[in-house]
Motif scaffolding. Structure first.
Motif, PDB file in Angstrom:
ATOM      1  N   MET A   1      15.520 -11.002  -0.270  1.00 25.37           N
ATOM      2  CA  MET A   1      14.133 -11.174  -0.666  1.00 25.37           C
ATOM      3  C   MET A   1      13.822 -10.184  -1.800  1.00 25.37           C
ATOM      4  SD  MET A   1      10.689 -10.415   1.551  1.00 25.37           S
ATOM      5  CE  MET A   1      10.242 -12.003   2.170  1.00 25.37           C
ATOM      6  N   PRO A   2      13.318 -10.683  -2.930  1.00 27.21           N
ATOM      7  CA  PRO A   2      13.032  -9.782  -4.060  1.00 27.21           C
ATOM      8  C   PRO A   2      11.858  -8.850  -3.756  1.00 27.21           C
ATOM      9  CG  PRO A   2      12.363 -12.037  -4.566  1.00 27.21           C
ATOM     10  CD  PRO A   2      13.033 -12.063  -3.222  1.00 27.21           C
ATOM     11  N   LEU A   3      11.903  -7.693  -4.392  1.00 27.60           N
ATOM     12  CA  LEU A   3      10.798  -6.738  -4.252  1.00 27.60           C
ATOM     13  C   LEU A   3       9.541  -7.307  -4.893  1.00 27.60           C
ATOM     14  CD1 LEU A   3      12.636  -3.406  -5.122  1.00 27.60           C
ATOM     15  CD2 LEU A   3      11.908  -4.205  -2.869  1.00 27.60           C
ATOM     16  N   ARG A   4       8.404  -7.039  -4.258  1.00 28.43           N
ATOM     17  CA  ARG A   4       7.115  -7.516  -4.773  1.00 28.43           C
ATOM     18  C   ARG A   4       6.575  -6.505  -5.778  1.00 28.43           C
ATOM     19  NH1 ARG A   4       3.982 -10.961  -1.454  1.00 28.43           N
ATOM     20  NH2 ARG A   4       2.226  -9.563  -1.745  1.00 28.43           N
ATOM     21  N   ALA A   5       6.236  -6.976  -6.956  1.00 23.66           N
ATOM     22  CA  ALA A   5       5.737  -6.111  -8.026  1.00 23.66           C
ATOM     23  C   ALA A   5       4.380  -6.611  -8.505  1.00 23.66           C
ATOM     24  CB  ALA A   5       6.719  -6.091  -9.194  1.00 23.66           C
ATOM     25  N   VAL A   6       3.527  -5.654  -8.885  1.00 20.64           N
ATOM     26  CA  VAL A   6       2.238  -5.980  -9.484  1.00 20.64           C
ATOM     27  C   VAL A   6       2.160  -5.337 -10.865  1.00 20.64           C
ATOM     28  CG1 VAL A   6       1.056  -6.208  -7.273  1.00 20.64           C
ATOM     29  CG2 VAL A   6       1.031  -4.000  -8.448  1.00 20.64           C
ATOM     30  N   ILE A   7       1.266  -5.858 -11.656  1.00 20.78           N
ATOM     31  CA  ILE A   7       1.078  -5.388 -13.029  1.00 20.78           C
ATOM     32  C   ILE A   7      -0.314  -4.785 -13.151  1.00 20.78           C
ATOM     33  CG2 ILE A   7       0.815  -6.145 -15.433  1.00 20.78           C
ATOM     34  CD1 ILE A   7       2.814  -8.443 -14.704  1.00 20.78           C
ATOM     35  N   TYR A   8      -0.413  -3.686 -13.909  1.00 20.48           N
ATOM     36  CA  TYR A   8      -1.727  -3.169 -14.288  1.00 20.48           C
ATOM     37  C   TYR A   8      -1.775  -3.124 -15.807  1.00 20.48           C
ATOM     38  CZ  TYR A   8      -5.937  -0.643 -15.008  1.00 20.48           C
ATOM     39  OH  TYR A   8      -7.201  -0.323 -15.453  1.00 20.48           O
ATOM     40  N   ALA A   9      -2.863  -3.658 -16.379  1.00 18.73           N
ATOM     41  CA  ALA A   9      -3.052  -3.676 -17.832  1.00 18.73           C
ATOM     42  C   ALA A   9      -4.502  -3.316 -18.141  1.00 18.73           C
ATOM     43  CB  ALA A   9      -2.724  -5.059 -18.387  1.00 18.73           C
ATOM     44  N   ARG A  10      -4.684  -2.632 -19.287  1.00 18.72           N
ATOM     45  CA  ARG A  10      -6.037  -2.204 -19.662  1.00 18.72           C
ATOM     46  C   ARG A  10      -6.099  -1.995 -21.167  1.00 18.72           C
ATOM     47  NH1 ARG A  10      -8.015   2.320 -21.382  1.00 18.72           N
ATOM     48  NH2 ARG A  10      -6.070   3.430 -20.995  1.00 18.72           N
ATOM     49  N   TYR A  11      -7.285  -2.287 -21.719  1.00 17.25           N
ATOM     50  CA  TYR A  11      -7.581  -1.800 -23.064  1.00 17.25           C
ATOM     51  C   TYR A  11      -8.934  -1.126 -23.024  1.00 17.25           C
ATOM     52  CZ  TYR A  11     -10.537  -5.879 -24.269  1.00 17.25           C
ATOM     53  OH  TYR A  11     -11.515  -6.844 -24.312  1.00 17.25           O
TER      54      TYR A  11
ATOM     55  N   ASP B   1      -6.517  -0.024  -3.770  1.00 15.96           N
ATOM     56  CA  ASP B   1      -6.655  -0.669  -2.456  1.00 15.96           C
ATOM     57  C   ASP B   1      -5.318  -1.288  -2.030  1.00 15.96           C
ATOM     58  OD1 ASP B   1      -9.330   0.045  -2.252  1.00 15.96           O
ATOM     59  OD2 ASP B   1     -10.073  -1.930  -2.903  1.00 15.96           O
ATOM     60  N   GLY B   2      -4.648  -1.939  -2.963  1.00 17.66           N
ATOM     61  CA  GLY B   2      -3.345  -2.531  -2.673  1.00 17.66           C
ATOM     62  C   GLY B   2      -2.299  -1.484  -2.335  1.00 17.66           C
ATOM     63  N   VAL B   3      -2.369  -0.339  -3.016  1.00 19.63           N
ATOM     64  CA  VAL B   3      -1.454   0.769  -2.702  1.00 19.63           C
ATOM     65  C   VAL B   3      -1.673   1.219  -1.265  1.00 19.63           C
ATOM     66  CG1 VAL B   3      -0.923   3.196  -3.203  1.00 19.63           C
ATOM     67  CG2 VAL B   3      -1.211   1.567  -5.091  1.00 19.63           C
ATOM     68  N   ARG B   4      -2.923   1.411  -0.886  1.00 16.68           N
ATOM     69  CA  ARG B   4      -3.239   1.873   0.479  1.00 16.68           C
ATOM     70  C   ARG B   4      -2.748   0.878   1.533  1.00 16.68           C
ATOM     71  NH1 ARG B   4      -7.522   4.377  -2.381  1.00 16.68           N
ATOM     72  NH2 ARG B   4      -8.858   2.537  -2.427  1.00 16.68           N
ATOM     73  N   ARG B   5      -2.807  -0.422   1.210  1.00 11.48           N
ATOM     74  CA  ARG B   5      -2.362  -1.458   2.148  1.00 11.48           C
ATOM     75  C   ARG B   5      -0.856  -1.726   2.050  1.00 11.48           C
ATOM     76  NH1 ARG B   5      -6.939  -4.034  -0.029  1.00 11.48           N
ATOM     77  NH2 ARG B   5      -5.518  -5.322  -1.249  1.00 11.48           N
ATOM     78  N   ARG B   6      -0.226  -1.149   1.039  1.00 12.32           N
ATOM     79  CA  ARG B   6       1.200  -1.383   0.767  1.00 12.32           C
ATOM     80  C   ARG B   6       1.475  -2.880   0.575  1.00 12.32           C
ATOM     81  NH1 ARG B   6       0.972   3.007   4.287  1.00 12.32           N
ATOM     82  NH2 ARG B   6       2.253   4.798   3.698  1.00 12.32           N
ATOM     83  N   ASP B   7       0.634  -3.509  -0.239  1.00  8.98           N
ATOM     84  CA  ASP B   7       0.751  -4.951  -0.501  1.00  8.98           C
ATOM     85  C   ASP B   7       1.953  -5.299  -1.376  1.00  8.98           C
ATOM     86  OD1 ASP B   7      -1.550  -5.465   0.932  1.00  8.98           O
ATOM     87  OD2 ASP B   7      -2.843  -5.681  -0.830  1.00  8.98           O
ATOM     88  N   PHE B   8       2.578  -4.309  -1.979  1.00  9.77           N
ATOM     89  CA  PHE B   8       3.661  -4.520  -2.935  1.00  9.77           C
ATOM     90  C   PHE B   8       4.558  -3.294  -2.918  1.00  9.77           C
ATOM     91  CE2 PHE B   8      -0.473  -3.553  -4.808  1.00  9.77           C
ATOM     92  CZ  PHE B   8      -0.272  -2.250  -5.237  1.00  9.77           C
ATOM     93  N   ALA B   9       5.692  -3.386  -3.601  1.00  6.44           N
ATOM     94  CA  ALA B   9       6.651  -2.277  -3.632  1.00  6.44           C
ATOM     95  C   ALA B   9       6.640  -1.517  -4.947  1.00  6.44           C
ATOM     96  CB  ALA B   9       8.059  -2.804  -3.360  1.00  6.44           C
ATOM     97  N   ILE B  10       6.202  -2.191  -6.028  1.00  6.94           N
ATOM     98  CA  ILE B  10       6.327  -1.618  -7.369  1.00  6.94           C
ATOM     99  C   ILE B  10       5.076  -1.918  -8.187  1.00  6.94           C
ATOM    100  CG2 ILE B  10       7.702  -1.615  -9.503  1.00  6.94           C
ATOM    101  CD1 ILE B  10       9.995  -2.807  -7.740  1.00  6.94           C
TER     102      ILE B  10
END
Length: 114
Positions: A1-11, A63-72
């Motif tokens: 099972m691949p690791l779950r990753a999220v993206i953060y982007a901002r300008y 919030d996602g970090v606190r819930r550990r919704d992803f790995a990366i």
């Protein structure tokens, strides 16, 4: 099972191109695909300074970090996550505490502020 990753982007400002977020997301998606991870979510903040941690997308990421919704968490660079060194350090510590990784195109894997 691949690791779950999220993206953060901002300008930062209304003077920057809105496509900046799209470019950041595309860069991060390429990194995720190359690594063989699963892209699960994108958090973003448009025309909001990185000097404030009170950004909707950034708060949702935390919030996602606190819930550990992803790995990366993947971002173009640390400066996209925050312009405040204390906030950046707090994020890195929260990720470490949760057993999660932060990887940016600019800095690679980030596990502390050097």
């Amino acid at each position: 099972m691949p690791l779950r990753a999220v993206i953060y982007a901002r300008y930062s400002t209304e003077l920057q191109r809105e496509a900046s977020i799209e470019d950041q997301i595309r860069t991060c998606q390429d990194m995720i695909a190359t690594a063989g991870w699963e892209s699960t979510n994108v958090f973003s903040d448009a025309a909001i300074s990185g000097a404030s941690r009170f950004r909707p997308g950034y708060q949702a990421l935390l919030d996602g970090v606190r819930r550990r919704d992803f790995a990366i968490v993947v971002a173009e660079g640390l400066d996209r996550l925050s312009r405040d060194p204390e906030d950046t350090a707090a994020l890195i510590n929260a990720l470490k505490f949760a057993g999660l990784k932060l990887i940016t195109k600019s800095e690679g894997e980030v596990d502390d502020l050097r």
